[in-house]
Structures are given as structure tokens and as C-alpha cells.
Design a protein around this motif. Sequence first.
Motif, PDB file in Angstrom:
ATOM      1  N   TRP A   1       0.846  -1.191   0.000  1.00  0.00           N
ATOM      2  CA  TRP A   1       0.000   0.000   0.000  1.00  0.00           C
ATOM      3  C   TRP A   1       0.885   1.247   0.000  1.00  0.00           C
TER       4      TRP A   1
ATOM      5  N   MET B   1      -0.813   5.294   6.462  1.00  0.00           N
ATOM      6  CA  MET B   1      -1.802   4.569   7.252  1.00  0.00           C
ATOM      7  C   MET B   1      -2.378   5.411   8.388  1.00  0.00           C
TER       8      MET B   1
ATOM      9  N   THR C   1      -6.223   7.341   6.806  1.00  0.00           N
ATOM     10  CA  THR C   1      -7.048   6.384   6.066  1.00  0.00           C
ATOM     11  C   THR C   1      -8.487   6.860   5.866  1.00  0.00           C
TER      12      THR C   1
ATOM     13  N   TYR D   1     -11.376   2.588   6.379  1.00  0.00           N
ATOM     14  CA  TYR D   1     -10.798   3.322   5.249  1.00  0.00           C
ATOM     15  C   TYR D   1     -11.930   3.965   4.451  1.00  0.00           C
TER      16      TYR D   1
ATOM     17  N   ARG E   1     -12.509   6.860   0.862  1.00  0.00           N
ATOM     18  CA  ARG E   1     -12.028   7.810  -0.130  1.00  0.00           C
ATOM     19  C   ARG E   1     -13.181   8.200  -1.048  1.00  0.00           C
TER      20      ARG E   1
ATOM     21  N   PHE F   1      -7.648  -0.404  -1.494  1.00  0.00           N
ATOM     22  CA  PHE F   1      -7.550  -0.061  -0.077  1.00  0.00           C
ATOM     23  C   PHE F   1      -6.469  -0.922   0.561  1.00  0.00           C
ATOM     24  N   PRO F   2      -5.928  -0.491   1.702  1.00  0.00           N
ATOM     25  CA  PRO F   2      -4.904  -1.289   2.390  1.00  0.00           C
ATOM     26  C   PRO F   2      -5.507  -2.583   2.927  1.00  0.00           C
TER      27      PRO F   2
END
Length: 477
Positions: free
Chosen positions: A55, A59, A62, A85, A87, A115-116
Motif C-alpha cells: 500500500w 496509514m 485512512t 478506510y 475515499r 484499499f490497504p
Amino acid sequence: MNRFLSLALAAFAAVAALPAMAAQPATVRLDYLHSGNALNESYAMERVVIEPLPWPGDMRRTIDDTNRGNNMVEVVDAKTGELLYSRGFSTVFAEWRSTDEATHGNRGFQESVRFPKPDRPVRVRILKRDDRNAFSVVWTADVDTDAMDVLRKQTPPASMAAAPKPIAIRVNGPSPDKVDLLILGDGYTKADMAKFEATARKLADHLFATSPFKERAKDFNVWALALPTEESGVSRPSTGVHHASPLGTRYDIFGSERYVLTTDNRALRELAQYAPYEFIEILVNNETYGGGGIFGQFSTAAANNDWADYLFVHEFGHHFAGLADEYYTSPVAYQSNGTRQEPWEPNATALRDPAKLKWKKFVKDGTPLPTPWAKETYETASRAYQKERAALRAANRPESEMSALFRKDLESSNALFSKDPHVHTVGAFEGANYEASGYYRPQMQCIMFDRSEKFCAVCADAIGAIIDLYSRPGAGR
């Protein structure tokens, strides 16, 4: 050792040398299909992919608090609902559904969210703005990133002899501390690869000579990557030109001769995953004026056009910060629905209540709202300009004539605006968002309004907020 091999090894070393990447979680990509028409839409999962690189993001940031985009992705703990998370983003589908075609037919578009990798099963939610401009959930998918059907350790597609290595254009520190911009090339042959790299460097230099990117240049890493194609250039169907290209980028999207996008999201993501990235700009190896930009997805620019510098920055403004187009006299593919809903974009407003203007902090006391400007004179000149522009395209005249017309138009606008007492005022100038009335822009001129060289104060501030979301100011300087 030849120069190209040296560049490839240097890029690989640059990626490997980023120490913070090792501690990062893996990158998860959820590919899905988004289909429908002007009235209805639906979603269907295709696959979950663990990408080759960790990623690239911070972090510690997020959760997205910028309130941008037509959509929002949220990743939540499947059991507790804890938000892990989020966005904001927009889609090609959302643009298509505002065209006339969407009123009488269905289409499907590939989309992805990244996404992570979480340490537990999650629920991925896609949200969409409603009529009140608030986000509401329109689709959910339960994802266990450790499940057997998750795709891991992909082999490069047949079109790639091996996993491609990005060219390091600018590296200012570990990816989690920086905004990672990936410049992709489409329509470049093997013989064009040196040209692609030189153009990517030139346009990146121009971006970081433009405020506010200039002042925040150290907060970015820039990478470049391209797969060779058999023919130079991408497709331009309106002129009978059809070229196979790795990303499928083309002109004439939604019937607009200057609108350049790719609708092959799978090809885009399968190439981009070999570089650290959060934002993508695609350079097409063409001379004809054109470009496009979708917030949170990608932007495009005709790399060989005389106005490539402007195209690169303007379209990146859409993709990077969700900036609205402030012009309104050029023809576009979108159909107005007649309503004047407040735009979510930070640089356009319906001005329902001047006292609550979204960029009020930039407006000096005593500034009239709406703010007067030479609108009628501008529109009279613009009608003549647009007529001449259409004639040049219809006659398929050389691109140099179109470039000369653009210069003439900008000179005319500069001369008109320079005499206006509000030329540097932040206010509310009617004419924006493709509409002559009912929508307002912050300043008389801006890169998002015409081919001038500066962002207005409101756009610059909006760009800064996104830089802050993805970078760790001061890190690695």
C-alpha cells in the motif's frame, strides 16, 4: 549497459529503497461492474486482487474528510462496523449517465476501488450522493482478503514479457509520506519510449512550476510507465483512425471530439499496479488537442499538442482535486437536467445563499455577490470563436491552425479581463459548470476556466487539501 536498462534498474532500485514500504500492508483491489442507465444503476463484483506492491499511502490518514466526489468507498469491519478506510471518487459511468445515450439504453463500465489490506473480513460499501448532496449506500460487498478465491501472485499479461519497471521521474521520499503520481503512456512504440520519458519529465516539471504544486513539490513522487504498441498514437474514431493501444485510450468519448478517456479499467489497473501510485495521468502520443479527467480515477492529455502543458495541469485538476470545469461556452456531451443543485466541487456554486458561499473565507468585505463582470462582451466574442473552432475541425485543418486560434482567444480574453476592476477579485462570477446562468465560479480567470496559467485562490486551496490528505508535510525533505 544500455541507457534504457540503466533507467529500468534505477527505477527498480528506487522502489526497493523506500524503507517505509516494507512495513506497509498489501494493496487490495476490488474490481466490479457498474451498469445501468439515466434512471437506474447496479453493481456486480468481478474479483478481489492482491496487487504486487505494498500500500503506497499513509496509514495515519485512512479516512477521507474532504467531501469530494460523486461517490465514496468505505471499508468497514464486517462484525463491528468500524470504519477502517474511506475515499471519495467519481466514475466514467456517472459522466455517461448524463448523456443523451443513457436516456434510451444501458451500458456497463469496469470500475475498481483500492484499499490497504485489513487483518479481518470487511464490508466494502459504495456510497453515492443523493438529491440533498449527502452520501448514502448504494452497494455493499463482503470481502475476506484471505479467502481462497482472492487473486495473488499474478503473472504479467501476455502483452508483457515481464513485470514492467517504472521510471523514477522524481523521488522525494518513501511512498507513504508522499503523493505518488504515475504518468502512463499510451500509443508509444518501442522507438517512442525515449520520447515518452522526455515528455513525462517535461510535463512533470511544468506541473511543479505551477502553484500550488510548486510550493508542495517535495510532497510528491512521480513515476512513469508505458508498454510499447505497434503504431504511434491512439484511436480517433471521428476521423477513421483506429489504433490498438495497451490502455485503449481514445478520442471522441461520448461523442465529444476532444474528450479523451479509456474505458478499459482492467488494462489500466493491471499496468498501473507495477508502480506505487495514488493518482494517474495518461499521456497519449497524439498531436490533436484533447484530454479528460475523472476525480480519483485518472486524467489524460494529448502529449504532442502545443497546449500539452495546459492540458496536463487542467485535467489533473479534475482528477486530483475534483475541480469543476468553470467554462461554459464550449460544447460538451452532457445534458443539463434543468435543476440547479449545489455542486459538490469546491470551485462552483449555485449561490443559493450568498451569506453561506462555500469559499466565503476568500471574499473581502464589500464584494458584491454575484460579482459583475463583462459577461455579455465575453459571450459575444466566444460565440465567434466557437464558430471558427468548429469550422476548423469540420475541415480537418492542421492542428497548428487550431493552436493559433486558441492563442488568439486567450489574448482576447486577457485584454478584456485586464480592464475589469474585479479582475483579481474573489467573488461569485456567473457562468460555470457548463452553464451560462445559475452557476458561479470564484474568480474571473483560472486554469479551470480558460487556458490561462494560474489556478484561482479557491482551486489552489482545494488542491492543497488533497495534498495534505495523501502526504506527510515535511517528511523526507
